[in-house]
Motif scaffolding. Structure first.
Motif, short mmCIF file in Angstrom:
data_model
loop_
_atom_site.label_atom_id
_atom_site.label_comp_id
_atom_site.label_asym_id
_atom_site.label_seq_id
_atom_site.Cartn_x
_atom_site.Cartn_y
_atom_site.Cartn_z
N GLN A 237 0.82 -1.21 0.00
CA GLN A 237 0.00 0.00 0.00
C GLN A 237 0.86 1.27 0.00
OE1 GLN A 237 -2.84 -0.25 3.22
NE2 GLN A 237 -3.75 -2.14 2.45
N HIS A 238 1.91 1.28 0.86
CA HIS A 238 2.71 2.52 0.94
C HIS A 238 3.46 2.76 -0.38
CE1 HIS A 238 6.74 0.72 1.50
NE2 HIS A 238 6.15 -0.21 2.22
N GLU A 241 1.18 4.71 -2.73
CA GLU A 241 1.14 6.14 -2.39
C GLU A 241 2.40 6.86 -2.87
OE1 GLU A 241 -1.30 7.75 -0.87
OE2 GLU A 241 -2.52 6.24 0.14
N GLU A 242 3.56 6.24 -2.60
CA GLU A 242 4.85 6.88 -2.94
C GLU A 242 5.00 7.05 -4.46
OE1 GLU A 242 7.68 4.31 -1.12
OE2 GLU A 242 7.13 4.92 0.93
#
Length: 638
Positions: A237-238, A241-242
């Motif tokens: 998930q992160h 976003e990144e």
């Protein structure tokens, strides 16, 4: 025959390859399976029969997004369809149930978990059903990808609800999975329709890139085809976003999409993508199921997919309009650890399996299970726990009886006496007993089922039916919680040690099978022969051309994935410090595998319980192969 219906509702003069064979078999009264590639019109195989068949078509669908798209399509064609799902208000659900009861609804879509709901089963058992449709039917096979234990119960539900026919739909079934589905639903081989898997318009490319090169490669791919609908798949998930933030800063507008976002935001992003106001989505695999957008021009895997099945499903979302689309994997081996850790984290310890068996042994005739509680107590993640319970059924140790909500509570919308006065004779006494055995707090009344049985011999099923009726009439607002599975114990004589070892071996086989699936995927990406041909062959299509001419191998660019970087050794002293903090926090000595999972940063019920994320050692060896860390811990503590 049905051709008038096809023209009237769908506007088609004829059907695609495979559709006619499936629809004919269903309308002739046969159970069938449609193994079609993504975007080949599987849905029509149940939508058209649903109009022709006399009763309800019940569709098992794995995701809300999938249901919503299907329902919107059916509504646009004037076909009365609805879903019962967790996003609805009580009033919306009641309205749908009433329409199903009256025969107004022809297609009802639910998740497989809905069938575990006692109140739903009570309702649906009174409704005549013509056809059970199982979408993403490969989920029933424990040797397939995306195995969901609850799918294993679907053949039982088909029998208990007296549904005469079943239609299985999937795009990604290997020969072994097809055989599994066929046996479980007792479908004749002649009624399994497999169309070609090969997609002539998909250009497949595998690019080798080190981690520090991947972002540049991704940006180059996206700018080579600017402003076309694109999906970039990542594992975490992160990362979504990144990457989305970085692309947007570099003038490639992108939106992240993952399961950690709230449902409203996800839905909004999806709608913007469908409408064309967003062209680039950076997503985990939470995005895609049910995305029926025909003009997706490129799918890029920034991280390795989970398997060949996942890869094929994800690239299958490109080019559904038949026009050329590109599918690119930016590959190296650094993501393998993350994929393997998902697998290793799901294998329960032998001692955890023994703990579940000991609990069964301690019961007399029945065993009541709340999965969340058992998961925490035994330190087994929920999905493997459900798998374990199914294995125990297969080994004839337990047999499922029913599922119920342990707690029912209600608040009155009208005066209690007003409800009682609507009934006469024995039924009035029964309703009075329900209220007499419902203790009241400020607003909510809590039903005491034991008191009802002991004082009035009131059957639980009848009580649930009664309070459901009160709820439907709007006299009360009903809530239920604490879902409990009740099993009959069919064998008390088992040996805990022998059974836990045998069951542990089953999980080990599953673990080995999943690890081999990842190895097969790496072999596929490093292939020296046509990618399209290999992919089709994997899914039982033996008619694809041996050289497609539109993959990187056919263009003479086969690759070898860059090796993993050399990682520094960790001293025994440092490792012991990390491990001892974890071991000392545990009530009983953790297994070598449990310590390894802690060091590799895998969340389990045990790590959550003791708040292990706060410990120095949690996730310190995330980049190291599980087996390497396991061997090191075995040497120190084994």
């Amino acid at each position: 025959m049905y051709h008038q219906t096809l023209k009237k509702y769908f506007g088609f003069d004829s059907l695609r390859t495979g559709q006619e064979e499936v629809i004919t078999r269903v309308l002739d009264g046969h159970s069938a399976a449609a193994i079609f590639p993504t975007g080949s019109g599987k849905s029509l195989c149940y939508q058209l029969p649903a109009i022709e068949l006399p009763h309800l078509t019940l569709v098992i669908s794995p995701l809300l997004a999938l249901m919503k798209d299907q329902l919107d399509f059916l509504a646009s064609k004037g076909i009365p369809a609805a879903s019962i799902d967790s996003s609805q208000t009580w009033q919306q659900t009641q309205q749908v149930m009433q329409q199903v009861r009256s025969g107004e609804i022809k297609v009802l879509m639910i998740s497989v978990e809905r069938l575990k709901n006692e109140r739903f089963r009570q309702f649906i058992s009174q409704v005549p059903i013509s056809l059970l449709v199982v979408d993403e039917a490969h989920c029933i096979s424990e040797w397939g990808h995306n195995f969901r234990p609850d799918y294993l119960k679907l053949p039982h539900y088909q029998q208990s609800l007296n549904i005469p026919q079943v239609l299985l739909l999937t795009a990604t079934a290997t020969p072994a999975v097809i055989n599994d589905m066929q046996e479980k639903f007792n479908i004749s081989k002649d009624d399994i329709i497999v169309t070609g898997f090969y997609r002539h318009n998909l250009d497949l490319t595998i690019l080798a890139a080190q981690d520090d090169e991947k972002l540049d490669v991704l940006q180059h791919q996206l700018t080579a085809q600017p402003n076309v609908p694109s999906i970039v798949y990542v594992t975490l998930q992160h990362t979504a976003e990144e990457i989305a933030d970085t692309l947007t800063r570099n003038h490639i507008p992108a939106q992240a999409y993952h399961a950690g976002m709230d449902a409203e935001r996800r839905q909004n992003i999806q709608q913007q993508f469908m409408a064309g106001s967003i062209n680039c989505i950076v997503a985990t695999i939470a995005f895609g199921m049910g995305i029926d957008k025909s003009d997706i021009r490129q799918v890029i895997h920034f991280d390795l997919p989970k398997s060949i099945e996942n890869y094929s499903q994800e690239i299958g979302r490109a080019g559904r309009d038949g026009k050329e689309s590109t599918c690119t994997v930016i590959a190296n081996k650094s993501g393998l650890n993350v994929l393997q850790n998902f697998i290793y984290g799901d294998t329960p310890d032998r001692s955890a399996i023994a703990a579940v068996l000991s609990e069964i042994k301690a019961q007399s005739q029945q065993w009541e299970v709340m999965n969340n509680r058992l998961s925490k107590d035994a330190n087994i993640r929920l999905l493997p726990l459900k798998t374990l319970l199914v294995y125990l059924e297969i080994r004839h140790i337990i047999e499922p009886l029913y599922t119920y909500f342990a707690d029912y509570r209600f608040k009155l919308n009208v005066n209690q006496q007003e409800i009682i006065n609507r009934f006469n004779g024995e039924r009035r006494h029964f309703v009075e007993a329900i209220f007499a055995c419902s203790s009241k707090a400020k607003i909510w009344h809590t039903l005491d089922m034991d008191a009802l049985w002991q004082g009035y011999q009131a059957d639980r099923k009848r009580v649930v039916a009664a309070i459901d009726y009160f709820n439907e009439q709007g006299w009360i607002t009903l809530e239920s919680k604490q879902m409990t599975d009740v099993y009959k114990i069919t064998n008390h004589q088992f040996d805990i040690e022998l059974e836990s070892e045998a069951l542990y071996q089953l999980f080990q086989q599953k673990e080995n099978s999943e690890i081999k699936r990842i190895e097969s995927m790496v072999d596929f990406f490093e292939s020296k022969t046509c990618l399209s041909h290999q992919l089709a062959y994997y899914f039982a299509d033996h008619h694809a051309p041996e050289q497609c001419g539109h993959c990187s191998v056919c263009r003479g660019k086969s690759i070898t994935l860059p090796p993993l970087p050399t990682l520094p050794d960790v001293s025994d002293q440092v490792l012991t410090q990390w491990c001892d903090q974890f071991i000392n926090a545990c009530d009983i000595a953790p297994s070598v595998a449990a310590i390894t999972r802690f060091l590799n940063g895998m969340t389990t019920p045990l790590t959550t319980k003791i708040k292990a994320k706060q410990f120095d050692g949690f996730g310190q060896l995330e980049a190291y192969p599980f087996e390497q860390t396991y061997a090191h811990i075995q040497r120190l503590y084994g």
